[in-house]
Scaffold this motif. Sequence first.
Motif, short mmCIF file in Angstrom:
data_model
loop_
_atom_site.label_atom_id
_atom_site.label_comp_id
_atom_site.label_asym_id
_atom_site.label_seq_id
_atom_site.Cartn_x
_atom_site.Cartn_y
_atom_site.Cartn_z
N ILE A 1 0.82 -1.21 0.00
CA ILE A 1 0.00 0.00 0.00
C ILE A 1 0.86 1.26 0.00
N TRP A 2 2.04 1.16 0.56
CA TRP A 2 2.91 2.34 0.60
C TRP A 2 4.02 2.23 -0.47
N ARG A 3 4.69 1.08 -0.50
CA ARG A 3 5.87 0.98 -1.36
C ARG A 3 5.50 0.75 -2.83
N PHE A 4 4.54 -0.13 -3.08
CA PHE A 4 4.19 -0.47 -4.47
C PHE A 4 3.76 0.77 -5.27
N PRO A 5 2.79 1.56 -4.77
CA PRO A 5 2.39 2.72 -5.59
C PRO A 5 3.52 3.72 -5.79
N TYR A 6 4.36 3.94 -4.77
CA TYR A 6 5.39 4.96 -5.00
C TYR A 6 6.48 4.44 -5.93
N ALA A 7 6.79 3.13 -5.82
CA ALA A 7 7.78 2.56 -6.73
C ALA A 7 7.24 2.58 -8.15
N SER B 1 -3.59 -8.70 -5.91
CA SER B 1 -4.79 -7.87 -6.10
C SER B 1 -4.77 -6.67 -5.18
N ILE B 2 -4.27 -6.85 -3.95
CA ILE B 2 -4.30 -5.71 -3.03
C ILE B 2 -3.30 -4.64 -3.47
N ALA B 3 -2.14 -5.07 -3.98
CA ALA B 3 -1.19 -4.08 -4.50
C ALA B 3 -1.81 -3.32 -5.67
N ILE B 4 -2.44 -4.08 -6.59
CA ILE B 4 -3.06 -3.44 -7.76
C ILE B 4 -4.16 -2.47 -7.31
N MET B 5 -4.94 -2.91 -6.31
CA MET B 5 -6.01 -2.05 -5.81
C MET B 5 -5.45 -0.77 -5.19
#
Length: 454
Positions: free
Chosen positions: A29-35, A261-265
């Motif tokens: 939720i924090w690292r995936f979107p910013y990366a 799915s949660i990372a994509i969401m």
Amino acid sequence: MTSSSRGNWGSKFGFILAASGSAVGLGNIWRFPYAAGENGGALFVLIYLVSILLIGLPILIAETALGRFSGKNPVGAIKAIKPKGPWKLLGYLGVLTGIMILSYYAMIAGWTVGYFFKAVTGKLKNITSANAENLYNSFTGDTLLQIALLTFFLLITIYVVSRGVSNGIERFAKVLMPGLLIILVILLVRSLTLPGAEKGLEFYLKPDFTKLNIKVIISAMGQAFFSLSLGMGCMITYGSYLRKKEHLPSATAWVVLFDTSIAIMAGLIIFPALLSQGMDPAAGEGIMFNVLPVLFAKIPGGMIFGPLFFLLLCIAALTSTVSLLEVATSYGIDEKKWSRKKSALIMGAVTLLVGIPSVLSYSEVAFFKKLPLLGISFFALMDKMWSELSLSIGALFLAIFVGYVWKTSNALKEITWEGAQKFRFAAIWSISVMFLGPILIIAILGMFVYNLFF
Ligand code: PFF
């Protein structure tokens, strides 16, 4: 020690929830979107998905099988197959990596608690970009508060871990994971219905192949390991509590499905929200704490969605910190013969001490803020060393260990419960563990080292 006194998951569902709880965390939720934001959006997402399928899932199956076969922590699992020689160092590396990652992961988790309280008590109301940055700096620079938050988060983690496998970890995951999903869906609907959300969707879903470079590939693959909790024996430990009769490949496939799915969401929430407000998706690791409060202050209903979002982060972080501490705790139980409570407390206390220099990275103490010679903060060094380097090295050697020392034929016996259960992808799995996985990881590591020096 018998396997029942170590504990077991109550069911396959319990394993899926707990392992997904470990996998789903600040990483998603924090690292995936910013990366993804920093690395061209959709292209990063595509490479991340390919890495998850080609190397992530196969290594996840390998780790879980090794854990279930031995019924042990990472050190005990390796010793069960190769009692002599240096291989057990790989297990020790896993236990050490768990404590090290936990030491700063729990610090960021403490920030999410702090921001949750800020959001609930209205401190983020009408906040502007400049205010948000000041707030972030003074909050992270308040050393005593930070140590208190880190201690608080570690204490909750110790509490859950010391309650045991099915009574603690599984029980909490059963409540927390569905709660997390519900909050995510609410936020998803909110974000996608904002005027201008399409711009975010385009950035996030339409790959731009002109942005393809080594850095994007490395970060996407690294993110795949971190996100699936691979490379430090976490899934060996969780696999050790999985009963033989449960179908291992499908249990692990569910974990991958949830995690991905949660990372994509999370991306589907953050990018439409950011771009609909004309904000920069490549704003870096500060996105969450600097940009989101401003966003919540602007959007209709933000005063409800803000606290909800930070609550979501606290929950996601807790089920992951629990798994990080569980690795070291199970080592203390199996190898040192400590009681679960004693082991969790000792390992938690060590983690707290190791975490203090990371907290000081945000203080006025120049040394930790900018390490001599390296020029980066102590926290940044820890993150690079343990999250990026150690997990990749761990995953590489775990694949080699399962592929060549334990041997895939033996692993397959464990995976299929001596042939009683079907595993349709056995051949592809073996190829991935023996060849594809190691080759790709060696390539990533090579590039990592290259980037470090050139
Ligand atoms: N997978 C967790 C996340 O994405 O936040 C982080 C993590 C937990 C990494 C447990 C490694 C681990 F063993």
